[in-house]
Each structure stands twice: as structure tokens, then as C-alpha cells.
Motif scaffolding. Structure first.
Motif, PDB file in Angstrom:
ATOM      1  N   ALA A  68       1.066  -0.804  -0.050  1.00 16.65           N
ATOM      2  CA  ALA A  68      -0.334   0.452   0.211  1.00 16.65           C
ATOM      3  C   ALA A  68       0.781   1.190   0.231  1.00 16.65           C
ATOM      4  O   ALA A  68       0.248   1.727  -0.960  1.00 16.65           O
ATOM      5  CB  ALA A  68      -0.805  -0.032   1.180  1.00 16.65           C
ATOM      6  N   ILE A 106      -5.033   4.743  -6.829  1.00 15.71           N
ATOM      7  CA  ILE A 106      -6.433   3.907  -6.414  1.00 15.71           C
ATOM      8  C   ILE A 106      -5.698   2.948  -5.821  1.00 15.71           C
ATOM      9  O   ILE A 106      -6.471   2.647  -4.949  1.00 15.71           O
ATOM     10  CB  ILE A 106      -7.051   4.192  -7.673  1.00 15.71           C
ATOM     11  N   ALA A 107      -4.769   1.914  -5.955  1.00 18.72           N
ATOM     12  CA  ALA A 107      -4.565   0.671  -5.961  1.00 18.72           C
ATOM     13  C   ALA A 107      -3.777   0.492  -4.152  1.00 18.72           C
ATOM     14  O   ALA A 107      -3.938  -0.338  -3.703  1.00 18.72           O
ATOM     15  CB  ALA A 107      -3.031  -0.043  -6.372  1.00 18.72           C
ATOM     16  N   PHE A 109      -4.386   3.361  -2.057  1.00 17.05           N
ATOM     17  CA  PHE A 109      -6.222   4.079  -0.952  1.00 17.05           C
ATOM     18  C   PHE A 109      -6.723   2.265  -0.639  1.00 17.05           C
ATOM     19  O   PHE A 109      -6.616   2.393   0.323  1.00 17.05           O
ATOM     20  CB  PHE A 109      -6.188   4.564  -1.643  1.00 17.05           C
ATOM     21  N   LEU A 110      -6.825   1.970  -2.203  1.00 12.97           N
ATOM     22  CA  LEU A 110      -7.677  -0.160  -1.684  1.00 12.97           C
ATOM     23  C   LEU A 110      -6.701  -0.490  -0.786  1.00 12.97           C
ATOM     24  O   LEU A 110      -7.651  -1.709  -0.483  1.00 12.97           O
ATOM     25  CB  LEU A 110      -8.206  -0.425  -3.183  1.00 12.97           C
ATOM     26  N   ALA A 113      -6.660   0.260   2.317  1.00 12.31           N
ATOM     27  CA  ALA A 113      -8.393   0.550   3.072  1.00 12.31           C
ATOM     28  C   ALA A 113      -8.955  -0.905   3.226  1.00 12.31           C
ATOM     29  O   ALA A 113      -9.534  -1.446   4.643  1.00 12.31           O
ATOM     30  CB  ALA A 113      -9.605   0.773   2.084  1.00 12.31           C
ATOM     31  N   PHE A 114      -8.325  -2.171   2.343  1.00 12.21           N
ATOM     32  CA  PHE A 114      -9.093  -3.478   2.839  1.00 12.21           C
ATOM     33  C   PHE A 114      -7.819  -4.184   4.619  1.00 12.21           C
ATOM     34  O   PHE A 114      -8.359  -4.627   4.734  1.00 12.21           O
ATOM     35  CB  PHE A 114      -8.859  -4.185   1.743  1.00 12.21           C
TER      36      PHE A 114
END
Length: 119
Positions: A68, A106-107, A109-110, A113-114
Motif C-alpha cells: 500500500a 488507487i491501488a 488507497f484500496l 482500506a482493505f
């Protein structure tokens, strides 16, 4: 390391924004100035993301995925770097590289988040 990297990106974003507003205002056309502002804005988004990631990683009860942080860092540098160069008249093929930086942001942040959402 992530807090330092995020802080450095934020500082660079503020410096780039100020340089664009004052040093490039009379040298670039409005479209190029808008590109410059977009690059500075997304650089600070990546920087803030890394700052938050670094603080959370330091105090989280379990490790966060390093991917991340790396995605946030690489995404901010690639996206903003290519847009800065395009604003300055860099080669048009850089426009094909720019989305890679966006996808990495985007990856990042995702992934963050996950990791934050898992029990």
C-alpha cells in the motif's frame, strides 16, 4: 520511513504549487498551468495518504501491507511527475504513462482500506 516520505511529498507539492503560481504564471499558457496545478494537487494527495498510512502503520495492532505504501509513493511520483513534465512541454508519450501512476495511487488507497477494514 512512510511518514518521512509523505512529508517530503507534501513539501514538494507545496513548493511546486507555489512555483507554478509565481514562477511559471507568465511562462506557461493557461492549459499548461492547469496541468501543473493538477500535478501538485495529486502529489499532495499521495503525500497525505502516505502520512496517514505511516501513522496508522506505526500504531496498528497488526502489520499493514507494505505494498500500500509503495503504491502510494510510486503512484504519486509517476502521476505527478509525468503531468509536471507534460505541463513543461515534455514528450506527448508521457501521457500514456500517467494513468499508470493514477492506477497505483488507487491501488495504494484500496490496499490501505482493505487492510484497515479486516477484522
Amino acid at each position: 520511513m512512510w511518514i518521512a516520505a509523505g512529508s517530503a511529498l507534501c513539501a514538494l507539492a507545496v513548493a511546486a504549487g507555489a512555483f507554478g503560481a509565481h514562477g511559471l504564471k507568465t511562462r506557461l499558457d493557461p492549459a499548461a498551468l492547469e496541468l501543473w496545478e493538477t500535478a501538485a494537487r495529486y502529489l499532495i494527495y499521495g503525500g497525505f495518504g502516505l502520512l496517514v498510512y505511516g501513522v496508522v502503520a506505526r500504531f496498528a495492532p497488526r502489520p499493514l501491507p507494505p505494498a500500500a505504501g509503495w503504491c502510494l509513493l510510486a503512484g504519486a511520483v509517476i502521476f505527478s511527475g509525468t503531468v509536471f513534465l507534460l505541463a513543461l512541454g515534455g514528450p506527448r508519450w508521457l501521457g500514456a504513462v500517467t494513468p499508470l501512476g493514477g492506477v497505483l495511487l488507487i491501488a495504494g488507497f484500496l490496499l490501505f482500506a482493505f487492510a484497515a477494514a479486516r477484522p
